[in-house]
Design an enzyme around this catalytic site. Structure first.
Site, mmCIF file in Angstrom:
data_model
loop_
_atom_site.group_PDB
_atom_site.id
_atom_site.type_symbol
_atom_site.label_atom_id
_atom_site.label_comp_id
_atom_site.label_asym_id
_atom_site.label_seq_id
_atom_site.Cartn_x
_atom_site.Cartn_y
_atom_site.Cartn_z
ATOM 1 N N LYS A 59 0.855 -1.188 0.000
ATOM 2 C CA LYS A 59 0.000 0.000 0.000
ATOM 3 C C LYS A 59 0.888 1.234 0.000
ATOM 4 C CE LYS A 59 -3.651 2.463 2.432
ATOM 5 N NZ LYS A 59 -4.689 2.434 3.470
ATOM 6 N N LYS A 103 -2.002 -1.584 -3.931
ATOM 7 C CA LYS A 103 -2.885 -0.418 -3.924
ATOM 8 C C LYS A 103 -2.075 0.859 -3.965
ATOM 9 C CE LYS A 103 -6.032 1.888 -0.807
ATOM 10 N NZ LYS A 103 -6.387 2.089 0.558
HETATM 11 C C1 PBG Z 1 -7.464 3.732 5.140
HETATM 12 C C2 PBG Z 1 -7.826 3.410 3.731
HETATM 13 C C3 PBG Z 1 -7.619 4.272 2.660
HETATM 14 C C4 PBG Z 1 -8.178 3.663 1.544
HETATM 15 C C5 PBG Z 1 -8.691 2.418 1.941
HETATM 16 N N1 PBG Z 1 -8.454 2.272 3.314
HETATM 17 C C6 PBG Z 1 -7.055 5.647 2.595
HETATM 18 C C7 PBG Z 1 -5.828 6.005 3.336
HETATM 19 O O1 PBG Z 1 -4.934 5.195 3.549
HETATM 20 O O2 PBG Z 1 -5.763 7.180 3.747
HETATM 21 C C8 PBG Z 1 -8.194 4.297 0.198
HETATM 22 C C9 PBG Z 1 -9.180 3.795 -0.768
HETATM 23 C C10 PBG Z 1 -9.424 4.683 -1.933
HETATM 24 O O3 PBG Z 1 -8.756 5.712 -2.141
HETATM 25 O O4 PBG Z 1 -10.340 4.344 -2.705
HETATM 26 N N2 PBG Z 1 -6.981 2.766 5.935
#
Ligand code: PBG
Length: 342
Positions: A210, A267
């Protein structure tokens, strides 16, 4: 001055290979098609809010709504009917439930738990996933609790809370918990906690690679966690991956796999196709990719301006993610895609 190409009727290449032969018409093209999207490839992320209000629009994600629990169940039923096998649920909490340490995450009556119970009761076959991270619950929007000096997110203290959160979610009936926090050691700790509580059948989809991405902006509007883009000078770069790093992503994936993750996620997806491919080749476990909010927003914005064809662009964006090696894709286009592919 017009330039004319010299043409001669006699000119002929003596070619053994003419790849265009396999692109001559639609039936031949369909025979040699290597990647095919189907409704079962998709996981639909859905936002849930408390109360009985009408679905709420999200300005930066046109077409995506926040549902109350009853409407969420309806939306899940519609998705299941279209052949979408799974949903990932995200709560948007009222400010009054947020604090510095995100204690509402461990509330036995938390919105997300009520949502999970309602969906699983109505649709036992639908695979339900939930995020394990504190960002919807903290005033600062970070995925965990802060260190005493507020200068960082505290790793081990956060993991302890996440293990309890995972057990609560498993108790409510989720099929997958999806730790999205990027703390070190959380997959192993969560696996142990789940097993100790008797939840040996609860799977873990690990947000493994991520990245600290600008593409999460619209999502943070959707769940109200935008503060973490820079609170106290602290953004998410002390835990999410540097977009510049490929090897480091593979280390994270290897650790999550060794710690017991059932599915490994990359991601965002579209700007990280190289990472999806490498992860696909590095593991035998299923690989998930998350086409995030900013990827959705880009396609929607350009199509609303008339600059891109919505149906063709979303199809191509998802085909590319699958071709890169994703076995399943989280996408805000899940419903439209499933409807179109049927
Ligand atoms: C937070 C989380 C995020 C997303 C999914 N879970 C955002 C972040 O890390 O600030 C992002 C998903 C998206 O942008 O569609 N744990």
């Amino acid at each position: 001055m017009a330039v004319h190409f010299p043409m001669s009727a006699a000119f002929k290449l003596d070619l053994t290979h003419r790849p265009r032969r396999l692109r001559r018409n639609a039936t031949v093209r369909s025979l040699v098609e290597e990647t095919v999207l189907r409704p079962a490839d998709f996981i639909a992320p859905l936002f849930v809010v408390d109360g009985k209000g009408a679905p709420e629009a999200i300005a930066s994600m046109p077409g995506v709504l926040r549902y109350n629990v009853a409407d969420l169940v309806k939306e899940c039923r519609a998705l299941a009917k279209l052949g979408v096998p799974a949903v990932a649920l995200f709560p948007k909490l009222d400010k009054k439930f947020k604090n510095d340490t995100g204690t509402a995450a461990l509330d036995e009556d938390a919105l997300i738990l009520r949502a999970v119970r309602a969906v699983k009761k109505a649709l036992p076959e639908l695979v339900v996933m939930t995020d394990i991270a504190l960002d919807p619950y903290t005033t600062h929007g970070h995925d965990g609790v802060l260190t005493a000096d507020g200068g960082d997110v505290a790793n081990d203290a956060t993991v302890e809370i996440l293990t309890k959160m995972a057990v609560l979610h498993a108790g409510a009936g989720v099929d997958f918990v999806a730790p999205s926090d990027m703390m070190d050691g959380r997959i192993g700790a969560i696996r142990q906690a789940l097993d100790a509580a008797g939840n040996t059948q609860t799977s873990i989809m690990a947000y493994s690679a991520k990245f600290a991405s600008a593409y999460y902006g619209p999502f943070r509007d959707a769940v109200g966690s935008a503060a973490a883009a820079g609170t106290r000078g602290l953004d998410k770069r002390t835990y999410q991956l540097n977009p510049a790093n490929r090897r480091e992503a593979l280390i994270e994936v290897a650790l999550d796999e060794a710690e017991g993750a059932d599915v490994l996620m990359v991601k965002p997806a579209g700007a990280y196709l190289d990472i999806i491919r490498e992860v696909r080749e590095a593991t035998k476990k299923p690989v998930a990719a998350y086409q995030v909010s900013g990827e959705y927003a880009q396609i929607m914005a350009a199509s609303q301006l008339g600059w891109l064809d919505l149906a063709k662009t979303r199809h191509e964006s998802l085909l590319a993610i699958k071709r890169a090696g994703a076995d399943m894709i989280l996408t805000y286009f899940a419903k439209e895609m499933a409807a179109e592919l049927r």
